[in-house]
Write a protein that holds these residues in place. Structure first.
Motif, PDB file in Angstrom:
ATOM      1  N   PHE A 145       0.815  -1.218   0.000  1.00  0.00           N
ATOM      2  CA  PHE A 145       0.000   0.000   0.000  1.00  0.00           C
ATOM      3  C   PHE A 145       0.851   1.272   0.000  1.00  0.00           C
ATOM      4  CE2 PHE A 145      -3.263  -2.962   1.231  1.00  0.00           C
ATOM      5  CZ  PHE A 145      -4.441  -2.404   0.788  1.00  0.00           C
ATOM      6  N   HIS A 146       2.135   1.155   0.317  1.00  0.00           N
ATOM      7  CA  HIS A 146       3.034   2.316   0.407  1.00  0.00           C
ATOM      8  C   HIS A 146       2.464   3.368   1.357  1.00  0.00           C
ATOM      9  CE1 HIS A 146       5.036   0.516  -3.035  1.00  0.00           C
ATOM     10  NE2 HIS A 146       3.880   0.527  -3.692  1.00  0.00           N
ATOM     11  N   PRO A 268     -16.423  -1.587  -4.849  1.00  0.00           N
ATOM     12  CA  PRO A 268     -15.790  -1.469  -6.168  1.00  0.00           C
ATOM     13  C   PRO A 268     -15.476  -2.840  -6.759  1.00  0.00           C
ATOM     14  CG  PRO A 268     -14.759  -0.006  -4.575  1.00  0.00           C
ATOM     15  CD  PRO A 268     -15.650  -0.897  -3.802  1.00  0.00           C
ATOM     16  N   ASP A 269     -15.983  -3.105  -7.968  1.00  0.00           N
ATOM     17  CA  ASP A 269     -15.753  -4.417  -8.571  1.00  0.00           C
ATOM     18  C   ASP A 269     -14.318  -4.592  -9.059  1.00  0.00           C
ATOM     19  OD1 ASP A 269     -15.756  -2.724 -10.734  1.00  0.00           O
ATOM     20  OD2 ASP A 269     -17.517  -3.601 -11.710  1.00  0.00           O
ATOM     21  N   THR A 270     -13.535  -3.506  -9.048  1.00  0.00           N
ATOM     22  CA  THR A 270     -12.135  -3.613  -9.467  1.00  0.00           C
ATOM     23  C   THR A 270     -11.299  -4.415  -8.474  1.00  0.00           C
ATOM     24  OG1 THR A 270     -11.753  -1.452  -8.424  1.00  0.00           O
ATOM     25  CG2 THR A 270     -12.134  -1.474 -10.798  1.00  0.00           C
ATOM     26  N   LEU A 271     -11.840  -4.656  -7.284  1.00  0.00           N
ATOM     27  CA  LEU A 271     -11.117  -5.428  -6.270  1.00  0.00           C
ATOM     28  C   LEU A 271     -11.406  -6.931  -6.357  1.00  0.00           C
ATOM     29  CD1 LEU A 271     -11.655  -3.023  -3.253  1.00  0.00           C
ATOM     30  CD2 LEU A 271      -9.433  -3.699  -4.183  1.00  0.00           C
ATOM     31  N   ALA A 272     -12.212  -7.341  -7.332  1.00  0.00           N
ATOM     32  CA  ALA A 272     -12.595  -8.751  -7.442  1.00  0.00           C
ATOM     33  C   ALA A 272     -11.385  -9.648  -7.675  1.00  0.00           C
ATOM     34  CB  ALA A 272     -13.619  -8.928  -8.567  1.00  0.00           C
ATOM     35  N   ASN A 273     -10.475  -9.220  -8.535  1.00  0.00           N
ATOM     36  CA  ASN A 273      -9.287 -10.045  -8.804  1.00  0.00           C
ATOM     37  C   ASN A 273      -8.449 -10.247  -7.552  1.00  0.00           C
ATOM     38  OD1 ASN A 273      -9.907 -10.386 -11.508  1.00  0.00           O
ATOM     39  ND2 ASN A 273      -8.739  -8.595 -12.168  1.00  0.00           N
ATOM     40  N   SER A 292      -4.849  -1.920  -6.442  1.00  0.00           N
ATOM     41  CA  SER A 292      -6.113  -1.405  -7.003  1.00  0.00           C
ATOM     42  C   SER A 292      -6.350   0.028  -6.522  1.00  0.00           C
ATOM     43  CB  SER A 292      -7.275  -2.312  -6.589  1.00  0.00           C
ATOM     44  OG  SER A 292      -7.067  -3.627  -7.025  1.00  0.00           O
ATOM     45  N   THR A 293      -5.503   0.947  -6.987  1.00  0.00           N
ATOM     46  CA  THR A 293      -5.473   2.310  -6.454  1.00  0.00           C
ATOM     47  C   THR A 293      -6.731   3.116  -6.762  1.00  0.00           C
ATOM     48  OG1 THR A 293      -4.245   2.959  -8.435  1.00  0.00           O
ATOM     49  CG2 THR A 293      -2.967   2.451  -6.448  1.00  0.00           C
ATOM     50  N   GLY A 294      -7.495   2.752  -7.769  1.00  0.00           N
ATOM     51  CA  GLY A 294      -8.681   3.537  -8.112  1.00  0.00           C
ATOM     52  C   GLY A 294      -9.932   3.102  -7.384  1.00  0.00           C
ATOM     53  N   SER A 295      -9.810   2.195  -6.434  1.00  0.00           N
ATOM     54  CA  SER A 295     -10.987   1.632  -5.776  1.00  0.00           C
ATOM     55  C   SER A 295     -11.388   2.360  -4.504  1.00  0.00           C
ATOM     56  CB  SER A 295     -10.728   0.156  -5.441  1.00  0.00           C
ATOM     57  OG  SER A 295     -10.351  -0.563  -6.585  1.00  0.00           O
ATOM     58  N   GLY A 296     -10.557   3.267  -4.022  1.00  0.00           N
ATOM     59  CA  GLY A 296     -10.814   3.928  -2.746  1.00  0.00           C
ATOM     60  C   GLY A 296     -10.058   3.223  -1.639  1.00  0.00           C
ATOM     61  N   LEU A 297      -9.284   3.967  -0.871  1.00  0.00           N
ATOM     62  CA  LEU A 297      -8.387   3.358   0.115  1.00  0.00           C
ATOM     63  C   LEU A 297      -9.150   2.584   1.178  1.00  0.00           C
ATOM     64  CD1 LEU A 297      -5.493   2.985   0.993  1.00  0.00           C
ATOM     65  CD2 LEU A 297      -5.634   5.136   2.272  1.00  0.00           C
ATOM     66  N   VAL A 298     -10.303   3.059   1.606  1.00  0.00           N
ATOM     67  CA  VAL A 298     -11.054   2.361   2.647  1.00  0.00           C
ATOM     68  C   VAL A 298     -11.505   0.988   2.156  1.00  0.00           C
ATOM     69  CG1 VAL A 298     -13.227   3.474   1.972  1.00  0.00           C
ATOM     70  CG2 VAL A 298     -12.974   2.509   4.270  1.00  0.00           C
ATOM     71  N   HIS A 299     -11.922   0.900   0.891  1.00  0.00           N
ATOM     72  CA  HIS A 299     -12.338  -0.388   0.335  1.00  0.00           C
ATOM     73  C   HIS A 299     -11.129  -1.304   0.139  1.00  0.00           C
ATOM     74  CE1 HIS A 299     -16.265   1.336  -0.172  1.00  0.00           C
ATOM     75  NE2 HIS A 299     -15.824   2.249  -1.022  1.00  0.00           N
ATOM     76  N   ASN A 353     -12.779   6.135  10.608  1.00  0.00           N
ATOM     77  CA  ASN A 353     -12.702   7.543  11.024  1.00  0.00           C
ATOM     78  C   ASN A 353     -11.765   7.746  12.208  1.00  0.00           C
ATOM     79  OD1 ASN A 353     -14.508   8.394   9.045  1.00  0.00           O
ATOM     80  ND2 ASN A 353     -16.298   8.032  10.347  1.00  0.00           N
ATOM     81  N   MET A 354     -11.562   6.706  13.004  1.00  0.00           N
ATOM     82  CA  MET A 354     -10.677   6.828  14.175  1.00  0.00           C
ATOM     83  C   MET A 354      -9.232   6.475  13.841  1.00  0.00           C
ATOM     84  SD  MET A 354     -12.939   5.320  17.340  1.00  0.00           S
ATOM     85  CE  MET A 354     -13.347   3.794  16.497  1.00  0.00           C
ATOM     86  N   LEU A 355      -9.009   5.401  13.071  1.00  0.00           N
ATOM     87  CA  LEU A 355      -7.656   4.904  12.848  1.00  0.00           C
ATOM     88  C   LEU A 355      -7.188   5.014  11.396  1.00  0.00           C
ATOM     89  CD1 LEU A 355      -7.817   1.641  15.027  1.00  0.00           C
ATOM     90  CD2 LEU A 355      -6.844   3.853  15.653  1.00  0.00           C
ATOM     91  N   GLY A 356      -8.091   5.358  10.500  1.00  0.00           N
ATOM     92  CA  GLY A 356      -7.702   5.457   9.100  1.00  0.00           C
ATOM     93  C   GLY A 356      -6.696   6.567   8.869  1.00  0.00           C
ATOM     94  N   PRO A 357      -5.815   6.407   7.864  1.00  0.00           N
ATOM     95  CA  PRO A 357      -4.811   7.445   7.577  1.00  0.00           C
ATOM     96  C   PRO A 357      -5.454   8.745   7.139  1.00  0.00           C
ATOM     97  CG  PRO A 357      -4.864   5.782   5.824  1.00  0.00           C
ATOM     98  CD  PRO A 357      -5.731   5.273   6.932  1.00  0.00           C
ATOM     99  N   VAL A 358      -4.863   9.839   7.578  1.00  0.00           N
ATOM    100  CA  VAL A 358      -5.365  11.167   7.218  1.00  0.00           C
ATOM    101  C   VAL A 358      -5.003  11.460   5.771  1.00  0.00           C
ATOM    102  CG1 VAL A 358      -5.299  13.617   7.738  1.00  0.00           C
ATOM    103  CG2 VAL A 358      -5.128  11.935   9.582  1.00  0.00           C
ATOM    104  N   SER A 359      -5.967  11.867   4.981  1.00  0.00           N
ATOM    105  CA  SER A 359      -5.732  12.164   3.561  1.00  0.00           C
ATOM    106  C   SER A 359      -4.845  13.386   3.396  1.00  0.00           C
ATOM    107  CB  SER A 359      -7.052  12.381   2.832  1.00  0.00           C
ATOM    108  OG  SER A 359      -7.877  11.236   2.966  1.00  0.00           O
TER     109      SER A 359
END
Length: 359
Positions: A145-146, A268-273, A292-299, A353-359
């Motif tokens: 995820f870098h 996001p269906d892009t994460l199916a693979n 799968s960078t275009g899927s949204g980091l939370v997903h 919202n509590m532990l996710g990385p700050v954008s």
């Protein structure tokens, strides 16, 4: 019709699967060879140096009686929480520190020494088959995820989910009796301190083992090497299976079906693979989730937590192999892994919202 029914019997189906795989090896020999080399590289460069020292040390600690020490010391804590004896705390610590499949190996050893019952072993292996922190932080968060800030969220979802599964697993096989040693470890010596009882239990276990340090070390290395060969063989095997299924389009077909399902539930269906890869092998799945960078980091994080908690069929096969000499069943382990994986997804969304990385 009788012949068709015979050929479709559950006992015959594995034979047909094996024959199909052998046929695919004939048609795709080059791809199978490349996949074998890839799996062997993962085993030699990652798994062998990561797991071999833990296997050797665990064998030594068992021989020295350390397990009996912790078993007596922590039995009053482990039994009310998880319904397995204090010796499970040793498996708990080693399993979480070194990752899958160390917990299964140590659980099998405790069963062989009659320190746990079947029900206790099934509870124990279900909650100690987890990713190690080095892989979760170094490989997944930083490498795939870098984003090192993602590590606390993944750790909370993965290990927190395992703890919750442990609390739920205490209701597994509720009528099964407790192991005699767990019950008698401290009840017979109420006038002595629990620490003194633990030291006495360790001393007795060491005397009963009786092996010299040199013999113990030799046996530990030999046992660890045998185990590593089994682990390596399963990693190579599943690497080849994945490649063969990809070549004949089965992986893509499964991904297409999963894309439809994920789209229907709003993911996001892009994460199916990534999910399909993770069902078979945890490293490939986690790497796919990070890519799968275009899927949204939370997903992406939710799918990574799912894959880490599921463990992959490669890890499942390793666990089954390690438990093959015991009477522990695979079904409770499978249910616990699937429940842990689903729970990890919900925990990621809950804690974002509590532990996710700050954008």
């Amino acid at each position: 019709m009788p012949l068709v029914r015979f050929l479709l019997r559950p006992a015959i189906i594995p034979a047909w699967v094996a024959a199909l795989l052998a046929l695919l090896l004939v048609f795709f020999p080059a791809s199978a060879l490349e996949a074998s080399i890839r799996g062997l590289s993962i085993w030699w460069e990652v798994l062998f140096p990561a797991l071999f020292p833990f296997f050797v040390i665990s064998e030594l600690l068992l021989g020295f009686g350390i397990v009996h020490f912790f078993g007596t010391l922590l039995d009053p804590l482990m039994r009310p929480l998880f319904r397995f004896p204090g010796s499970g705390s040793f498996v708990f610590a080693m399993g979480y520190a070194s990752g899958y499949p160390v917990g299964a190996r140590l659980t099998a050893q405790l069963w062989e020494q009659r320190l746990i019952t079947r029900a206790e072993g099934e509870r124990l292996v279900a909650i100690t088959t987890t990713s190690d922190p080095i892989f979760l932080i170094g490989a997944v968060s930083v490498g795939f995820f870098h984003n090192a800030a993602l590590a606390p969220l993944l750790a909370a979802a993965h290990y927190g989910g395992a703890f919750i599964i442990g609390l739920l697993m205490r209701f597994h096989d509720r009528k099964a009796p407790d192991s005699p040693k767990a019950v008698s470890a401290y009840a017979g010596g109420a006038k002595r301190s629990i620490l003194r009882q633990a030291i006495t239990a360790m001393h007795r276990a060491r005397l009963m083992d009786g092996r010299t340090l040199g013999t113990l070390l030799q046996d530990a290395v030999q046992a660890a090497l045998r185990l590593m060969i089994v682990v390596g063989g399963l990693v190579v095997f599943f690497s080849v299976i994945m490649e063969l299924l990809t070549n004949v389009g089965i992986i893509e077909a499964l991904s297409g079906l999963l894309r439809f399902v994920m789209g229907a539930i709003g993911m996001p269906d892009t994460l199916a693979n990534a999910v399909i890869s993770g069902i078979f092998e945890v490293t490939l799945g986690a790497k796919g989730a990070g890519a799968s960078t275009g899927s949204g980091l939370v997903h992406q994080a939710a799918i990574a937590a799912f894959i880490l908690s599921w463990g992959g069929l490669s890890v499942h096969a390793q666990v089954v192999s390690l438990l093959s000499r015991t009477d522990l069943r695979y079904r409770p382990f499978f249910i616990a892994r699937l429940s842990h994986a689903i729970l990890a997804i919900f925990l990621v969304y809950l804690l974002w919202n509590m532990l996710g990385p700050v954008s």
